[in-house]
Design an enzyme around this catalytic site. Structure first.
Site, mmCIF file in Angstrom:
data_model
loop_
_atom_site.group_PDB
_atom_site.id
_atom_site.type_symbol
_atom_site.label_atom_id
_atom_site.label_comp_id
_atom_site.label_asym_id
_atom_site.label_seq_id
_atom_site.Cartn_x
_atom_site.Cartn_y
_atom_site.Cartn_z
ATOM 1 N N THR A 167 0.850 -1.192 0.000
ATOM 2 C CA THR A 167 0.000 0.000 0.000
ATOM 3 C C THR A 167 0.883 1.238 0.000
ATOM 4 O O THR A 167 1.717 1.418 0.892
ATOM 5 C CB THR A 167 -0.932 -0.015 1.228
ATOM 6 O OG1 THR A 167 -1.753 -1.182 1.146
ATOM 7 C CG2 THR A 167 -1.817 1.224 1.265
ATOM 8 N N LYS A 228 -0.773 -0.964 -4.396
ATOM 9 C CA LYS A 228 -2.134 -0.512 -4.061
ATOM 10 C C LYS A 228 -2.142 0.973 -3.716
ATOM 11 O O LYS A 228 -1.409 1.400 -2.812
ATOM 12 C CB LYS A 228 -2.660 -1.285 -2.850
ATOM 13 C CG LYS A 228 -4.011 -0.791 -2.328
ATOM 14 C CD LYS A 228 -4.524 -1.660 -1.193
ATOM 15 C CE LYS A 228 -5.921 -1.298 -0.751
ATOM 16 N NZ LYS A 228 -5.993 -0.163 0.162
HETATM 17 C C1 LIG Z 1 -11.919 0.232 8.243
HETATM 18 C C2 LIG Z 1 -10.946 0.251 7.105
HETATM 19 C C3 LIG Z 1 -9.654 -0.198 7.317
HETATM 20 C C4 LIG Z 1 -8.745 -0.214 6.260
HETATM 21 N N1 LIG Z 1 -7.496 -0.705 6.491
HETATM 22 C C5 LIG Z 1 -6.635 -0.808 5.446
HETATM 23 C C6 LIG Z 1 -5.372 -1.424 5.632
HETATM 24 O O1 LIG Z 1 -5.033 -1.866 6.720
HETATM 25 N N2 LIG Z 1 -4.549 -1.501 4.553
HETATM 26 C C7 LIG Z 1 -4.914 -1.029 3.324
HETATM 27 O O2 LIG Z 1 -4.145 -1.131 2.376
HETATM 28 N N3 LIG Z 1 -6.115 -0.457 3.120
HETATM 29 C C8 LIG Z 1 -6.979 -0.353 4.149
HETATM 30 N N4 LIG Z 1 -8.227 0.186 3.928
HETATM 31 C C9 LIG Z 1 -8.632 0.585 2.554
HETATM 32 C C10 LIG Z 1 -9.287 -0.579 1.827
HETATM 33 O O3 LIG Z 1 -8.356 -1.583 1.527
HETATM 34 C C11 LIG Z 1 -9.930 -0.143 0.491
HETATM 35 O O4 LIG Z 1 -8.975 0.562 -0.264
HETATM 36 C C12 LIG Z 1 -11.181 0.693 0.636
HETATM 37 O O5 LIG Z 1 -11.879 0.407 1.814
HETATM 38 C C13 LIG Z 1 -12.074 0.433 -0.569
HETATM 39 O O6 LIG Z 1 -13.167 1.258 -0.578
HETATM 40 P P1 LIG Z 1 -14.640 0.815 -0.089
HETATM 41 O O7 LIG Z 1 -14.576 0.697 1.385
HETATM 42 O O8 LIG Z 1 -15.452 1.971 -0.567
HETATM 43 O O9 LIG Z 1 -15.021 -0.478 -0.781
HETATM 44 C C14 LIG Z 1 -9.137 0.236 4.978
HETATM 45 C C15 LIG Z 1 -10.454 0.661 4.781
HETATM 46 C C16 LIG Z 1 -11.350 0.668 5.819
HETATM 47 C C17 LIG Z 1 -12.764 1.124 5.557
#
Ligand SMILES: Cc1cc2nc3c(=O)[nH]c(=O)nc-3n(C[C@H](O)[C@H](O)[C@H](O)COP(=O)(O)O)c2cc1C
Length: 357
Positions: A167, A228
């Protein structure tokens, strides 16, 4: 007193899970999960943008069923679908990542495990290996301590994770007002012991994220790298130059830099720049099978779903997630048949036009 979990079969849309979760989740957790950064412009855009495209159906095509099978990073996949990496699922369910990981494996979805998971990556692998064919990927946040970061990648390879998702859109956290109110739990990286490590070293300062670091991470294992969190053709080209096997077009669900484009609006530029030299995936605002079909038609190899999985997990655990995954699959298949597309190969850009309204 715990109320009985609602019957997952009652839920017919991801929105229904979200509505139930908004009643059910602890306010601080809901804030953390649902929220975005700054004014949440990008958060809102992510899903709104999907509605600005229109399909161009082919009628009398003789298609009665849709075959969702594909390959992802050269491996057979039952569906072009994946669960996005999300931190600390223990806030949503006592079994943390295990219910969603199992449901994903069983449904043939790829499951991406966060660096900041509640369960260790080994536990998730051991507890889900027999659940089904879906692949497991490990999401990497590059830690200040590179030796520790390397050990995470080595552990992921040893535990059978099939890709490392690096990421790259969190050099610092996006600005979130809820963090100031003190109720947001935040993805405060240094505050979590990643994957069972003690808090070493203290999270002072940050590692500057650079393309050279990507080259280094690539040498740590034989696993393919997925980058990502990029949104431009220029960065996508660099990712390919630095050996990325996959690119996940993402604005972190509107949680990092606000006023970036919706993921679906950035997809075409990235697909064009990559020109087949890597697979391209998308996340952000996917709430309907229609969104999946659109992203596939515009060149995504697979589509990731984030928050709705946590809502289903909070409301009804593994059965809830299983139902959410099923809803997305059924909606996707139904839309494909109506579009006249019998397989994901039939989903091409000419099936889509901008909305003229
Ligand atoms: C509660 C939460 C925690 C997240 N934690 C991470 C993470 O630890 N690592 C990461 O690469 N992305 C993280 N993300 C981003 C998600 O991987 C993703 O990019 C995003 O949630 C996609 O959008 P959506 O929630 O609208 O489907 C997180 C998103 C949320 C909502």
């Amino acid at each position: 007193v715990a109320a009985p979990a609602p019957d997952p079969a009652r839920f017919g849309t991801l929105a229904a899970f979200e509505a139930a979760a908004r009643e059910f989740m602890a306010p601080a957790v809901l804030d953390y999960v649902a929220g975005g950064s700054w004014d949440e412009v990008t958060l809102a855009e992510n899903s709104a943008a999907f509605r600005r495209y229109r399909f161009r159906p082919a009628v009398l095509s003789g298609v009665t069923t849709a075959d969702l099978s594909t390959t992802i990073l050269g491996r057979d996949a039952a569906v072009p679908l994946a669960v996005a990496p999300m931190a600390q699922q223990g806030w949503c369910h006592p079994d943390a990542e295990l219910p969603a990981a199992r449901a994903a494996a069983a449904a043939g979805w790829t499951f991406a495990l966060s660096t900041l998971s509640t369960c260790s990556m080994e536990a998730v692998a051991a507890e889900t290996a027999l659940a089904g064919p879906g692949a497991r990927w490990f999401q990497l946040y590059i830690q200040r301590d590179l030796a520790l970061t390397r050990s995470l990648v080595e552990r992921a390879a040893a535990a059978g994770y099939e890709a490392v998702v690096v990421t790259v859109d969190v050099p610092v956290l996006g600005y979130r007002g809820t963090d100031l109110r003190g109720v947001g739990l935040g993805e405060r990286r240094g505050n979590f012991p990643p994957q069972g490590h003690d808090r070493t070293p203290p999270a002072r300062g940050r590692t500057p994220l650079t393309w050279e670091l990507i080259d280094e991470v690539r040498t740590w294992s034989g696993l393919p790298l997925v980058i990502k969190g990029l949104l431009t053709g220029e960065d996508a080209g660099r990712a390919v130059d630095h050996g990325a096997a996959g690119i996940l077009v993402s604005n972190h669900g509107g949680r990092q830099l606000d006023r970036t484009p919706a993921a679906i609006d950035a997809l075409g530029e990235v697909v064009g720049a990559v020109d087949g030299h890597a697979e391209v995936y998308l996340d952000g605002g996917v709430r309907r099978g229609l969104d999946v079909v659109l992203a596939l038609a515009l060149g995504a190899r697979a589509v990731f779903v984030g928050r709705p999985i946590l809502y289903a997990l909070s409301v009804a655990g593994e059965a809830g997630v299983a139902r959410a995954l099923e809803i997305v699959r059924v909606e996707t298949e139904r839309a494909m048949v109506l579009l006249g597309a019998g397989s994901v190969r039939d989903l091409t850009p000419d099936r889509v036009q901008p909305s003229r309204g």
